[in-house]
Scaffold this active site. Structure first.
Site, PDB file in Angstrom:
ATOM      1  N   LEU A  96       6.624  -6.612   8.897  1.00 65.26           N
ATOM      2  CA  LEU A  96       6.288  -7.263  10.159  1.00 65.26           C
ATOM      3  C   LEU A  96       5.094  -6.563  10.782  1.00 65.26           C
ATOM      4  O   LEU A  96       4.914  -5.351  10.636  1.00 65.26           O
ATOM      5  CB  LEU A  96       7.476  -7.215  11.125  1.00 65.26           C
ATOM      6  CG  LEU A  96       8.766  -7.890  10.666  1.00 65.26           C
ATOM      7  CD1 LEU A  96       9.705  -8.085  11.836  1.00 65.26           C
ATOM      8  CD2 LEU A  96       8.514  -9.223   9.972  1.00 65.26           C
ATOM      9  N   ASN A 124      13.161   0.062   5.847  1.00 59.26           N
ATOM     10  CA  ASN A 124      13.013   1.372   6.491  1.00 59.26           C
ATOM     11  C   ASN A 124      13.066   1.302   8.011  1.00 59.26           C
ATOM     12  O   ASN A 124      12.633   2.224   8.695  1.00 59.26           O
ATOM     13  CB  ASN A 124      11.681   2.010   6.057  1.00 59.26           C
ATOM     14  CG  ASN A 124      10.476   1.173   6.478  1.00 59.26           C
ATOM     15  OD1 ASN A 124      10.580  -0.041   6.563  1.00 59.26           O
ATOM     16  ND2 ASN A 124       9.360   1.807   6.748  1.00 59.26           N
ATOM     17  N   GLY A 147       9.662  -5.740   6.272  1.00 66.73           N
ATOM     18  CA  GLY A 147       9.418  -7.176   6.105  1.00 66.73           C
ATOM     19  C   GLY A 147       8.828  -7.515   4.739  1.00 66.73           C
ATOM     20  O   GLY A 147       8.966  -8.650   4.270  1.00 66.73           O
TER      21      GLY A 147
HETATM   22  C1  LIG Z   1      18.511  -6.964  17.609  1.00 68.17           C
HETATM   23  C2  LIG Z   1      17.539  -7.271  16.543  1.00 68.17           C
HETATM   24  C3  LIG Z   1      16.509  -6.177  16.500  1.00 68.17           C
HETATM   25  C4  LIG Z   1      15.539  -6.409  15.429  1.00 68.17           C
HETATM   26  C5  LIG Z   1      14.521  -5.308  15.387  1.00 68.17           C
HETATM   27  C6  LIG Z   1      13.392  -5.525  14.487  1.00 68.17           C
HETATM   28  C7  LIG Z   1      13.740  -5.821  13.085  1.00 68.17           C
HETATM   29  C8  LIG Z   1      12.598  -5.651  12.249  1.00 68.17           C
HETATM   30  C9  LIG Z   1      12.634  -6.148  10.862  1.00 68.17           C
HETATM   31  C10 LIG Z   1      11.608  -5.754  10.049  1.00 68.17           C
HETATM   32  C11 LIG Z   1      10.684  -4.696  10.613  1.00 68.17           C
HETATM   33  C12 LIG Z   1       9.353  -4.449  10.000  1.00 68.17           C
HETATM   34  O1  LIG Z   1       8.914  -5.030   9.050  1.00 68.17           O
HETATM   35  S1  LIG Z   1       8.520  -3.281  10.861  1.00 68.17           S
HETATM   36  C13 LIG Z   1       7.129  -2.864   9.865  1.00 68.17           C
HETATM   37  C14 LIG Z   1       7.548  -1.808   8.927  1.00 68.17           C
HETATM   38  N1  LIG Z   1       6.437  -1.442   8.115  1.00 68.17           N
HETATM   39  C15 LIG Z   1       6.171  -0.178   7.827  1.00 68.17           C
HETATM   40  O2  LIG Z   1       6.843   0.746   8.205  1.00 68.17           O
HETATM   41  C16 LIG Z   1       4.933   0.036   7.018  1.00 68.17           C
HETATM   42  C17 LIG Z   1       3.954   0.843   7.756  1.00 68.17           C
HETATM   43  N2  LIG Z   1       2.737   1.008   6.976  1.00 68.17           N
HETATM   44  C18 LIG Z   1       2.637   1.881   5.956  1.00 68.17           C
HETATM   45  O3  LIG Z   1       3.550   2.573   5.569  1.00 68.17           O
HETATM   46  C19 LIG Z   1       1.290   1.961   5.319  1.00 68.17           C
HETATM   47  O4  LIG Z   1       0.352   1.395   6.193  1.00 68.17           O
HETATM   48  C20 LIG Z   1       1.189   1.280   3.948  1.00 68.17           C
HETATM   49  C21 LIG Z   1       2.011   2.033   2.907  1.00 68.17           C
HETATM   50  C22 LIG Z   1       1.643  -0.168   4.017  1.00 68.17           C
HETATM   51  C23 LIG Z   1      -0.308   1.290   3.511  1.00 68.17           C
HETATM   52  O5  LIG Z   1      -0.800   2.611   3.536  1.00 68.17           O
HETATM   53  P1  LIG Z   1      -2.371   2.878   3.520  1.00 68.17           P
HETATM   54  O6  LIG Z   1      -2.565   4.354   3.539  1.00 68.17           O
HETATM   55  O7  LIG Z   1      -3.019   2.110   2.439  1.00 68.17           O
HETATM   56  O8  LIG Z   1      -2.898   2.220   4.867  1.00 68.17           O
HETATM   57  P2  LIG Z   1      -2.743   2.767   6.362  1.00 68.17           P
HETATM   58  O9  LIG Z   1      -1.423   3.337   6.604  1.00 68.17           O
HETATM   59  O10 LIG Z   1      -3.949   3.614   6.702  1.00 68.17           O
HETATM   60  O11 LIG Z   1      -2.826   1.405   7.185  1.00 68.17           O
HETATM   61  C24 LIG Z   1      -4.046   0.694   7.339  1.00 68.17           C
HETATM   62  C25 LIG Z   1      -4.045   0.104   8.723  1.00 68.17           C
HETATM   63  O12 LIG Z   1      -3.014  -0.872   8.788  1.00 68.17           O
HETATM   64  C26 LIG Z   1      -2.160  -0.591   9.893  1.00 68.17           C
HETATM   65  N3  LIG Z   1      -0.795  -1.006   9.568  1.00 68.17           N
HETATM   66  C27 LIG Z   1      -0.032  -0.562   8.577  1.00 68.17           C
HETATM   67  N4  LIG Z   1       1.167  -1.180   8.559  1.00 68.17           N
HETATM   68  C28 LIG Z   1       1.131  -2.043   9.590  1.00 68.17           C
HETATM   69  C29 LIG Z   1       2.069  -2.983  10.111  1.00 68.17           C
HETATM   70  N5  LIG Z   1       3.301  -3.154   9.556  1.00 68.17           N
HETATM   71  N6  LIG Z   1       1.729  -3.696  11.176  1.00 68.17           N
HETATM   72  C30 LIG Z   1       0.504  -3.553  11.740  1.00 68.17           C
HETATM   73  N7  LIG Z   1      -0.454  -2.690  11.307  1.00 68.17           N
HETATM   74  C31 LIG Z   1      -0.130  -1.937  10.241  1.00 68.17           C
HETATM   75  C32 LIG Z   1      -2.266   0.910  10.076  1.00 68.17           C
HETATM   76  O13 LIG Z   1      -1.884   1.275  11.379  1.00 68.17           O
HETATM   77  C33 LIG Z   1      -3.743   1.128   9.813  1.00 68.17           C
HETATM   78  O14 LIG Z   1      -4.422   0.743  10.998  1.00 68.17           O
HETATM   79  P3  LIG Z   1      -5.729   1.561  11.506  1.00 68.17           P
HETATM   80  O15 LIG Z   1      -6.738   1.483  10.404  1.00 68.17           O
HETATM   81  O16 LIG Z   1      -6.133   0.841  12.746  1.00 68.17           O
HETATM   82  O17 LIG Z   1      -5.305   2.968  11.775  1.00 68.17           O
END
Ligand SMILES: CCCCCCCC/C=C\CC(=O)SCCNC(=O)CCNC(=O)[C@H](O)C(C)(C)COP(=O)(O)OP(=O)(O)OC[C@H]1O[C@@H](n2cnc3c(N)ncnc32)[C@H](O)[C@@H]1OP(=O)(O)O
Length: 325
Positions: A131, A200, A176
């Site tokens: 997400l 996670n 997600g």
């Molecule tokens: C009662 C009901 C309650 C319900 C609650 C909610 C339920 C939620 C269900 C699902 C939740 C989710 O899906 S939450 C999202 C979880 N995702 C993560 O934890 C992944 C986070 N990202 C990473 O680990 C890494 O970015 C990566 C492994 C995907 C890639 O690594 P890499 O080193 O290649 O890239 P960067 O980390 O430098 O990222 C680049 C850039 O992208 C931004 N980023 C990363 N992930 C996200 C994201 N999920 N959403 C938005 N933006 C994201 C990151 O911040 C970097 O941005 P900048 O360049 O601006 O710093």
């Protein structure tokens, strides 16, 4: 059955050898919106499959726009009676000739790589980052409600799809991203220890919704899901295979061809009996959400609006921003 399997295999193996091409040849068709590219293969009148490639730079996060385009593309495929199987994958590994954008450039540009045409591209090695955190942070309750409705919609459409869905997981697949994969009928992951998959949410200070938890339980069993959800475990490929989050792990360059050959086996099964079986297995889980969609939306909007949750998300975003590559 054996003949049908061989015929389906032939269609898919021909498709496999052509899938990398950009031009439409011999029945190959493609349509695209900004964030999802769909390539279909197979001769007119015959069974065809589609490959849905995510391309939402930098990390294929499930933004509201991406969710909307995803659902529109899926609906088009559901309505096309010649399509029986769909493969979900990231477009990120397909590109050559990329150059890294200098770290001194503006944030938006720093996030991605550029191709030689100067267009921003997503990072390789990411199936989907899950997400979009920026849709859940610093917005108002009406936005959270709209976003959550779109998340629910995507999950329901995928989970109840009458198509045979497979994911070709060619990169990291947290939260997600894992949701997309576990709605599929079969999952094949690239054997690269840098890639992980799992739910996670607990590490971010949030909680997976009950319907995603149920999907996880249905996939890996109650005890494994209980442990993995509490710990927010992100499994590398070998462990993901062992616990059952994925069905196969193959060398990275074979993910697509392997997915095509498994698809051939699935498409040899008569659609009506496979579809009825799928519905029988999944309906109760989906109905649990369908009967309380509005309450789930309100629950999400109020949960995510809490100061404590916003603070957790802020900290997580800061951690991502400042992590060393
Ligand atoms: C009662 C009901 C309650 C319900 C609650 C909610 C339920 C939620 C269900 C699902 C939740 C989710 O899906 S939450 C999202 C979880 N995702 C993560 O934890 C992944 C986070 N990202 C990473 O680990 C890494 O970015 C990566 C492994 C995907 C890639 O690594 P890499 O080193 O290649 O890239 P960067 O980390 O430098 O990222 C680049 C850039 O992208 C931004 N980023 C990363 N992930 C996200 C994201 N999920 N959403 C938005 N933006 C994201 C990151 O911040 C970097 O941005 P900048 O360049 O601006 O710093």
């Amino acid at each position: 059955m054996a003949m049908a399997l061989r015929a389906a295999s032939r269609v898919l193996l021909r498709a496999g050898s052509r899938l990398g091409r950009r031009e439409a040849v011999d029945g190959a068709r493609r349509f695209a919106n900004k964030r999802v590219l769909v390539e279909t293969e197979g001769a007119a009148g015959a069974t065809r499959i589609a490959v849905m490639k995510f391309r939402n730079p930098p990390v294929n996060s499930l933004s509201l726009d991406f969710l909307t385009e995803f659902v529109i593309s899926l609906e088009k495929l559901e309505n096309d009676k010649s399509i029986r199987g769909v493969i979900l994958t990231s477009d990120s590994l397909k590109r050559g000739n990329q150059t890294k954008v200098a770290a001194t450039e503006k944030t938006e540009e720093k996030r991605a790589t550029r191709d030689h045409g100067g267009r921003l591209q997503e990072r390789p090695g990411i199936f989907s980052a899950g997400l979009d955190l920026l849709e859940m942070y610093g917005r108002n309750p009406a936005h959270y409600a709209e976003y959550w409705k779109a998340v629910q919609e995507l999950w329901l459409r995928l989970y109840l799809s009458s198509l045979t869905l497979m994911s070709a997981i060619n990169g990291a697949s947290p939260a997600g991203g894992c949701l997309l994969a576990i709605t599929c009928d079969y999952r094949i992951m690239a054997d690269n220890p840098k890639y992980t998959i799992g739910l996670n949410e607990s590490l971010l200070g949030i909680v997976a919704p009950f319907w995603l938890k149920d999907n996880y339980v249905n996939t890996i069993g109650h005890r494994a899901a209980e442990r993995a959800l509490q710990l927010g475990t992100l499994f590398p490929p070998a462990e993901a295979l062992k616990v059952g989050v994925v069905d196969e792990v193959v060398p990275e360059d074979q993910v697509h061809s392997k997915t095509l050959s498994v698809m051939a086996k699935w498409l040899a099964i008569p659609d009506h009996s496979r579809q009825l079986t799928k519905t029988m297995m999944r309906k109760a889980t989906a109905d649990n959400l369908i009967k309380q969609r509005e309450a789930d939306i309100q629950n999400f909007a109020s949960f995510i609006s809490r100061d404590s949750i916003q603070k957790s998300l802020h900290m997580y975003l800061e951690k991502l921003k400042h992590k060393k590559g």
